[in-house]
Design a protein around this motif. Structure first.
Motif, PDB file in Angstrom:
ATOM      1  N   ARG A  99       0.828  -1.207   0.000  1.00  0.00           N
ATOM      2  CA  ARG A  99       0.000   0.000   0.000  1.00  0.00           C
ATOM      3  C   ARG A  99       0.863   1.258   0.000  1.00  0.00           C
ATOM      4  O   ARG A  99       0.473   2.290  -0.557  1.00  0.00           O
ATOM      5  CB  ARG A  99      -0.915  -0.016   1.219  1.00  0.00           C
ATOM      6  CG  ARG A  99      -1.846   1.141   1.281  1.00  0.00           C
ATOM      7  CD  ARG A  99      -2.759   1.010   2.450  1.00  0.00           C
ATOM      8  NE  ARG A  99      -3.328   2.311   2.751  1.00  0.00           N
ATOM      9  CZ  ARG A  99      -3.884   2.627   3.885  1.00  0.00           C
ATOM     10  NH1 ARG A  99      -3.956   1.737   4.852  1.00  0.00           N
ATOM     11  NH2 ARG A  99      -4.371   3.805   4.083  1.00  0.00           N
ATOM     12  N   GLN A 117      -1.670   2.171  -4.681  1.00  0.00           N
ATOM     13  CA  GLN A 117      -3.021   2.119  -4.146  1.00  0.00           C
ATOM     14  C   GLN A 117      -3.552   0.686  -4.239  1.00  0.00           C
ATOM     15  O   GLN A 117      -3.418   0.037  -5.280  1.00  0.00           O
ATOM     16  CB  GLN A 117      -3.912   3.069  -4.959  1.00  0.00           C
ATOM     17  CG  GLN A 117      -5.207   3.398  -4.319  1.00  0.00           C
ATOM     18  CD  GLN A 117      -5.063   4.280  -3.086  1.00  0.00           C
ATOM     19  OE1 GLN A 117      -3.974   4.560  -2.608  1.00  0.00           O
ATOM     20  NE2 GLN A 117      -6.177   4.705  -2.567  1.00  0.00           N
ATOM     21  N   THR A 120      -6.115  -2.453  -4.655  1.00  0.00           N
ATOM     22  CA  THR A 120      -7.310  -2.697  -5.457  1.00  0.00           C
ATOM     23  C   THR A 120      -8.490  -2.952  -4.514  1.00  0.00           C
ATOM     24  O   THR A 120      -8.290  -3.261  -3.325  1.00  0.00           O
ATOM     25  CB  THR A 120      -7.120  -3.917  -6.371  1.00  0.00           C
ATOM     26  OG1 THR A 120      -6.992  -5.076  -5.530  1.00  0.00           O
ATOM     27  CG2 THR A 120      -5.890  -3.767  -7.260  1.00  0.00           C
ATOM     28  N   PRO A 121      -9.700  -2.859  -5.012  1.00  0.00           N
ATOM     29  CA  PRO A 121     -10.859  -3.179  -4.174  1.00  0.00           C
ATOM     30  C   PRO A 121     -10.795  -4.605  -3.605  1.00  0.00           C
ATOM     31  O   PRO A 121     -11.167  -4.832  -2.454  1.00  0.00           O
ATOM     32  CB  PRO A 121     -12.049  -3.008  -5.120  1.00  0.00           C
ATOM     33  CG  PRO A 121     -11.581  -1.999  -6.121  1.00  0.00           C
ATOM     34  CD  PRO A 121     -10.112  -2.294  -6.306  1.00  0.00           C
ATOM     35  N   ALA A 122     -10.291  -5.540  -4.377  1.00  0.00           N
ATOM     36  CA  ALA A 122     -10.166  -6.926  -3.896  1.00  0.00           C
ATOM     37  C   ALA A 122      -9.156  -7.007  -2.757  1.00  0.00           C
ATOM     38  O   ALA A 122      -9.384  -7.708  -1.762  1.00  0.00           O
ATOM     39  CB  ALA A 122      -9.749  -7.844  -5.036  1.00  0.00           C
ATOM     40  N   LEU A 131      -8.350  -4.577  -0.689  1.00  0.00           N
ATOM     41  CA  LEU A 131      -8.972  -3.946   0.477  1.00  0.00           C
ATOM     42  C   LEU A 131      -9.955  -4.888   1.154  1.00  0.00           C
ATOM     43  O   LEU A 131     -10.010  -4.975   2.383  1.00  0.00           O
ATOM     44  CB  LEU A 131      -9.692  -2.661   0.064  1.00  0.00           C
ATOM     45  CG  LEU A 131      -8.813  -1.431  -0.113  1.00  0.00           C
ATOM     46  CD1 LEU A 131      -9.645  -0.281  -0.671  1.00  0.00           C
ATOM     47  CD2 LEU A 131      -8.173  -1.035   1.188  1.00  0.00           C
ATOM     48  N   ARG A 132     -10.735  -5.607   0.356  1.00  0.00           N
ATOM     49  CA  ARG A 132     -11.696  -6.557   0.904  1.00  0.00           C
ATOM     50  C   ARG A 132     -10.975  -7.675   1.658  1.00  0.00           C
ATOM     51  O   ARG A 132     -11.366  -8.048   2.768  1.00  0.00           O
ATOM     52  CB  ARG A 132     -12.566  -7.131  -0.218  1.00  0.00           C
ATOM     53  CG  ARG A 132     -13.738  -7.936   0.261  1.00  0.00           C
ATOM     54  CD  ARG A 132     -14.689  -8.348  -0.864  1.00  0.00           C
ATOM     55  NE  ARG A 132     -14.027  -8.830  -2.079  1.00  0.00           N
ATOM     56  CZ  ARG A 132     -13.912  -8.119  -3.217  1.00  0.00           C
ATOM     57  NH1 ARG A 132     -14.418  -6.901  -3.298  1.00  0.00           N
ATOM     58  NH2 ARG A 132     -13.301  -8.622  -4.264  1.00  0.00           N
ATOM     59  N   GLN A 142      -9.740  -6.334   4.960  1.00  0.00           N
ATOM     60  CA  GLN A 142     -10.825  -6.217   5.933  1.00  0.00           C
ATOM     61  C   GLN A 142     -11.255  -7.583   6.458  1.00  0.00           C
ATOM     62  O   GLN A 142     -11.554  -7.727   7.650  1.00  0.00           O
ATOM     63  CB  GLN A 142     -12.009  -5.474   5.314  1.00  0.00           C
ATOM     64  CG  GLN A 142     -11.684  -4.016   5.060  1.00  0.00           C
ATOM     65  CD  GLN A 142     -12.712  -3.323   4.193  1.00  0.00           C
ATOM     66  OE1 GLN A 142     -13.501  -3.963   3.508  1.00  0.00           O
ATOM     67  NE2 GLN A 142     -12.684  -2.004   4.211  1.00  0.00           N
TER      68      GLN A 142
END
Length: 86
Positions: free
Chosen positions: A27, A31, A33-35, A37-38, A41
């Motif tokens: 990171r 940046q 990716t949405p995957a 970040l998921r 989390q």
């Protein structure tokens, strides 16, 4: 048996923490990716769950050890009272 579970939880926590550190390293360079970040989390939630479970396991394990030590002590006290231990 409880000690084995504690070891398993520790190993999984170590692996998850290592993955989280790697996420933060990547990171810092780009940046996520949405995957990614998921996944971050999901790992964070799993870590929280494991920490709660780990704390519960530790409490039960310590309680069992303390209870076993107490039973052992009471057994020795009874033997002493009977004059069987000098």
């Amino acid at each position: 048996m409880e000690g084995d579970r504690i070891s398993q939880v520790r190993a999984e926590l170590t692996r998850l923490f290592d993955e989280q550190v790697e996420f933060f390293r990547r990171r810092a360079q780009q940046q996520p990716t949405p995957a990614e970040l998921r996944e971050y989390q999901e790992r964070r939630e799993r870590i929280r769950q494991l920490l709660r479970n780990y704390a519960d396991c530790e409490k039960r394990h310590k309680w069992r050890l303390a209870f076993a030590d107490q039973r052992h002590f009471v057994g020795w006290m009874r033997l002493c009272e009977l004059g069987l231990v000098f």
